[in-house]
Design a protein around this motif. Structure first.
Motif, PDB file in Angstrom:
ATOM      1  N   MET A  85       7.670  -1.424   6.606  1.00 50.12           N
ATOM      2  CA  MET A  85       6.258  -1.185   6.361  1.00 50.12           C
ATOM      3  C   MET A  85       5.410  -2.447   6.428  1.00 50.12           C
ATOM      4  O   MET A  85       4.341  -2.465   7.033  1.00 50.12           O
ATOM      5  CB  MET A  85       6.077  -0.498   4.999  1.00 50.12           C
ATOM      6  N   TRP A 105       0.829  -1.212   0.000  1.00 49.31           N
ATOM      7  CA  TRP A 105       0.000   0.000   0.000  1.00 49.31           C
ATOM      8  C   TRP A 105       0.858   1.253   0.000  1.00 49.31           C
ATOM      9  O   TRP A 105       0.428   2.327  -0.438  1.00 49.31           O
ATOM     10  CB  TRP A 105      -0.951  -0.011   1.186  1.00 49.31           C
ATOM     11  N   TRP A 106       2.082   1.151   0.507  1.00 49.72           N
ATOM     12  CA  TRP A 106       2.982   2.307   0.615  1.00 49.72           C
ATOM     13  C   TRP A 106       3.739   2.582  -0.693  1.00 49.72           C
ATOM     14  O   TRP A 106       4.525   3.530  -0.743  1.00 49.72           O
ATOM     15  CB  TRP A 106       4.003   2.040   1.730  1.00 49.72           C
ATOM     16  N   MET A 145      10.696   7.615   0.934  1.00 49.55           N
ATOM     17  CA  MET A 145      10.886   6.874   2.177  1.00 49.55           C
ATOM     18  C   MET A 145      12.365   6.583   2.404  1.00 49.55           C
ATOM     19  O   MET A 145      13.126   6.373   1.463  1.00 49.55           O
ATOM     20  CB  MET A 145      10.090   5.569   2.150  1.00 49.55           C
ATOM     21  N   GLN A 155      12.626   2.464   6.436  1.00 50.49           N
ATOM     22  CA  GLN A 155      11.165   2.471   6.439  1.00 50.49           C
ATOM     23  C   GLN A 155      10.611   1.457   5.441  1.00 50.49           C
ATOM     24  O   GLN A 155       9.618   0.780   5.715  1.00 50.49           O
ATOM     25  CB  GLN A 155      10.643   3.869   6.099  1.00 50.49           C
ATOM     26  N   ARG A 202      -0.319   6.107   7.445  1.00 50.70           N
ATOM     27  CA  ARG A 202       0.139   5.083   8.405  1.00 50.70           C
ATOM     28  C   ARG A 202      -0.683   5.151   9.688  1.00 50.70           C
ATOM     29  O   ARG A 202      -1.149   4.125  10.192  1.00 50.70           O
ATOM     30  CB  ARG A 202       1.613   5.307   8.744  1.00 50.70           C
ATOM     31  N   LEU A 248       2.257  10.289   3.870  1.00 51.21           N
ATOM     32  CA  LEU A 248       2.492   8.886   4.206  1.00 51.21           C
ATOM     33  C   LEU A 248       2.275   8.639   5.698  1.00 51.21           C
ATOM     34  O   LEU A 248       1.629   7.653   6.087  1.00 51.21           O
ATOM     35  CB  LEU A 248       3.918   8.485   3.822  1.00 51.21           C
ATOM     36  N   TRP A 291       4.648   6.021  -2.195  1.00 50.22           N
ATOM     37  CA  TRP A 291       5.555   6.904  -1.463  1.00 50.22           C
ATOM     38  C   TRP A 291       6.993   6.377  -1.389  1.00 50.22           C
ATOM     39  O   TRP A 291       7.818   6.934  -0.676  1.00 50.22           O
ATOM     40  CB  TRP A 291       5.030   7.113  -0.039  1.00 50.22           C
ATOM     41  N   ARG A 292       7.287   5.309  -2.102  1.00 49.71           N
ATOM     42  CA  ARG A 292       8.603   4.675  -1.997  1.00 49.71           C
ATOM     43  C   ARG A 292       9.749   5.651  -2.242  1.00 49.71           C
ATOM     44  O   ARG A 292      10.790   5.593  -1.588  1.00 49.71           O
ATOM     45  CB  ARG A 292       8.722   3.508  -2.985  1.00 49.71           C
TER      46      ARG A 292
END
Length: 281
Positions: free
Chosen positions: A104, A88-89, A96, A100, A157, A153, A92-93
């Motif tokens: 995740m 899901w992240w 990050m 992180q 979270r 992000l 935003w990779r």
């Protein structure tokens, strides 16, 4: 041993561990499994330690060699297909930090996150404006767009953890309440948010007062311990500090236990949650 790079997802680790368990249950050595695969034993070792991607064809061959029934093979491959989907992240990779990325998938599988923050409000309890102001002050290496993306992000979270009812046990120093981040308005909003957090059933907040004695985490950098629900996967401890954007990650049981005990000792001498709530008034 500390790691500072992106690692396999939790789902891949669980599947790799399952493959190893099935091989051992079948009474096969890694060499025998490798022979069935037409590969070197090192390949099987890397597969079982999630050090390489899990190829559907290889996995199907291994499961067949282990005598897994067709239904179990299809179920396993279905889980593998899901694990191969972007996390899901993923959007935003690019903004990050490497550590992180490594955490995740672990974070979403925890039952409790314990964290110590020596000078600021813990990240998982920060407001949007406070979080952005922290990056403005501490991450001059980032562009404005990157800082905004990192803030978004963090907000996602927080919402996901709340939805999943993952417990947060945060320990902080009262120093954070006297460190002006982003101006009076930002600090007032953050203080209000902390008061609201103490009313949540999924949050425990403890504060070390300014006039308190030294404690087990005095002088220690920010620390987070993730208690992982999957029995195949060890807990994690993250220690931030050092170079900008860097952190050490450990999963050795003895190391995780050592840091968990430090948190226990420090929490025992901090203000009780009820007294910590009063300190925010």
């Amino acid at each position: 041993m500390a790691r500072e790079r992106s690692g396999p997802t939790l789902a891949h680790l669980v599947l790799a561990t399952r493959l190893k368990s099935l091989r051992e249950a079948a009474g096969l050595s890694r060499k025998q499994a490798a022979d069935a695969l037409g590969a070197h034993p090192v390949t099987v070792r890397r597969i079982e330690q999630a050090q390489t991607s899990l190829d559907e064809g290889q996995v199907r061959s291994l499961l067949g060699a282990y005598g897994a029934p067709d239904a179990e093979i299809e179920e396993f491959l279905g889980k593998l297909a899901t694990a191969n989907l972007p996390g899901w992240w993923h959007p935003w990779r690019s903004v990050m930090d490497p550590w992180q990325l490594d955490l995740m998938s672990v974070e979403s599988a925890t039952s409790i996150i314990r964290t110590w923050e020596p000078a600021l409000v813990p990240a998982l309890l920060r407001t949007r404006d406070y979080a952005r102001a922290v990056d403005d002050a501490l991450r001059p290496d980032l562009t404005a767009a990157a800082k905004e993306a990192r803030t978004e992000l963090l907000m996602v979270r927080q919402e996901r953890l709340r939805t999943q009812q993952i417990r947060i046990w945060a320990l902080m120093s009262a120093v954070a309440l006297h460190t002006r981040v982003g101006g009076e308005g930002v600090m007032a909003e953050q203080l209000t948010a902390l008061r609201a957090a103490t009313e949540r059933s999924d949050v425990t907040l403890q504060i070390h007062p300014l006039d308190g004695p030294p404690h087990a985490l005095t002088g220690k950098p920010a620390i987070t311990v993730y208690r992982v629900e999957a029995p195949e996967i060890p807990d994690r401890v993250v220690r931030e500090g050092g170079p900008v954007g860097a952190a050490d990650i450990w999963d050795a049981p003895t190391t995780v236990t050592d840091y968990r005990l430090l948190l226990d000792y420090s929490c025992a001498t901090a203000l009780h949650p009820d007294k910590s709530k009063e300190a925010l008034s």
